[in-house]
Design an enzyme around this catalytic site. Structure first.
Site, PDB file in Angstrom:
ATOM      1  CB  CYS A   1      18.677  38.194  -1.601  1.00 58.17           C
ATOM      2  SG  CYS A   1      18.340  39.890  -1.316  1.00 58.17           S
TER       3      CYS A   1
ATOM      4  CD  GLU B   1      28.126  37.572  -1.228  1.00 58.22           C
ATOM      5  OE1 GLU B   1      27.207  38.939  -0.630  1.00 58.22           O
ATOM      6  OE2 GLU B   1      26.569  37.096  -0.814  1.00 58.22           O
TER       7      GLU B   1
ATOM      8  CG  HIS C   1      23.757  38.944   0.821  1.00 54.16           C
ATOM      9  ND1 HIS C   1      23.913  39.289  -0.842  1.00 54.16           N
ATOM     10  CD2 HIS C   1      22.595  39.272   0.114  1.00 54.16           C
ATOM     11  CE1 HIS C   1      22.654  39.998  -1.235  1.00 54.16           C
ATOM     12  NE2 HIS C   1      22.473  39.923  -0.534  1.00 54.16           N
TER      13      HIS C   1
END
Length: 426
Positions: A276, A371, A369
């Site tokens: 990001c 995660e 992202h």
């Protein structure tokens, strides 16, 4: 975002009052208060996730933004102490259509409404969030204000003047505001890893989500999380095998200190992975520019293609700026000492750059992202790719992260109309 003196908030629970969302172009949406009452100012943006609202509001990348949830029902599962992605709620204000009257979930510890009140977050409910989203998509994200309670009694002109006097997102330097003040360590043994740590990395917190270092720790990587103001000396002090820069809020054009730090790290040939904001910083470090998107990518259902394998990933994203780099094949980085670089991933909605891969130094990044908090797990392989990069660098193998793109004939705009780029792109 910490409320400023101009943003008066009453955190006392109360019966819903009249509220208004005022956009900087003069459009007004009226509803009732949600959470704390008062005034909240920021950039109005929309998030398209159907779930994961607690992770959304606690994502530091949303600092100074008024978040519109396109999913109509919000608050059904309440909030709990486990799913927050940082130490507090970071959205400047919250905009929903149908707020749950009461939560119903076995993990719920309290209602979303009470959590917003407790943390002084001003919101509005009972508005047509789909209409707001369409307006922002057609006219671009813009400054806005939520006004409730006594603040909503001002005239429309007074409310609009308040919005127009607020700061824009362009030129905003926010990473230092949301970052930690002191370094800390996330140990693999605390997250299910049995045995000694495989690697150690220095991770710069520009607005890092809590799950990101955990994903590394689950794979046996010790994570030294450092403040946004960390120096090269701070990085070297933890003797890392790799270097990571996180997501975060604000305009990447203001991140000169982090760009300087990353260039120093790249000069040291230390393996790098960024997500990001960390992707935008890599782009700047390589010499590319950045620009503001008209309405950005926010949500957990954003399609991205890995241009080297042809694999399509559904990704979690939250960004309003992007890297301006050539899409077609490898090119020499404007900062020539870093060699060749290519756009490794691209948005299938609008051809926005979603990843960079350096071919002559050990560095890569993605705009989304991996995660998965909240969101799909399609991109989890990126953590393993970074581990492979560190292992290869340690063993003296090539740093080349690429092979010929499978869609090398693809060009920006050839298949998709990119209406997400601002007309005044830098």
């Amino acid at each position: 975002m910490t409320q400023t003196a101009a943003e008066k908030v009453d955190a006392t629970p109360a019966v819903s009052t009249t509220a208004a969302l005022v956009l900087e172009d003069g459009r007004i949406f009226r509803g009732t208060s949600y959470g704390a009452t008062g005034t909240a100012l920021g950039e109005a943006v929309f998030a398209t996730g159907m779930t994961g609202y607690q992770e959304t509001i606690t994502d530091p990348s949303y600092a100074r933004q008024l978040v519109v949830q396109t999913a109509p029902h919000i608050g059904n599962t309440g909030v709990n102490s486990e799913d927050a992605e940082s130490r507090r709620i970071w959205v400047a204000g919250y905009i929903v259509r149908d707020a749950a009257r009461r939560p119903s979930n076995w993990r719920s510890e309290r209602s979303l409404d009470s959590e917003l009140v407790e943390q002084g977050i001003v919101g509005i409910q009972g508005v047509d969030t789909r209409a707001i989203t369409r307006h922002l998509r057609e006219h671009k994200t813009m400054r806005a204000g939520i006004f409730s309670g006594d603040a909503a009694q001002a005239t429309d002109k007074e409310l609009l003047d308040t919005v127009l006097a607020s700061a824009p997102m362009e030129g905003a330097r926010l990473a230092e505001e949301v970052s930690v003040d002191e370094a800390y360590v996330v140990e693999p043994k605390d997250h299910g890893w049995d045995g000694d740590a495989r690697f150690s990395i220095a991770a710069i917190d520009l607005g890092i989500k809590a799950m990101t270092p955990i994903r590394f720790a689950e794979r046996g990587v010790r994570v030294h999380v450092l403040p946004a103001t960390a120096t090269l000396e701070d990085v070297k002090a933890v003797n890392p095998d790799g270097f990571f820069m996180s997501n975060g809020p604000g305009d990447p054009a203001t991140a000169d200190a982090q760009v300087k730090l990353l260039r120093s790290v790249l000069d040291e040939k230390l393996p790098y992975f960024g997500i990001c904001f960390g992707n935008q910083i890599l782009g700047r470090a390589l010499g590319f520019g950045t620009y503001k998107l008209r309405y950005g990518h926010r949500g957990i259902n954003q399609p991205v293609m890995d241009r080297r394998t042809g694999k399509v990933e559904i990704t979690s994203q939250n960004h309003g700026f992007a890297v301006d780099a050539p899409l077609d094949g490898a090119t020499r980085a404007p900062e020539a000492r870093y060699g060749r670089v290519e756009v490794s991933h691209v948005s299938l909605n609008d051809d926005v750059v979603e990843g960079l891969a350096c071919l002559d130094i050990p560095a890569f990044s993605v705009q989304y992202h991996p995660e998965a908090a909240a969101g799909p797990h399609d991109a989890a392989y990126l953590f393993d790719r970074f581990i492979d990069l560190m292992e290869g660098t340690r063993d003296g193998r090539t740093a080349n992260l690429s092979k010929d793109p499978v869609d090398s004939a693809h060009s920006a705009g050839a298949e998709h109309k990119n209406d997400n780029k601002t007309e005044d792109k830098k």
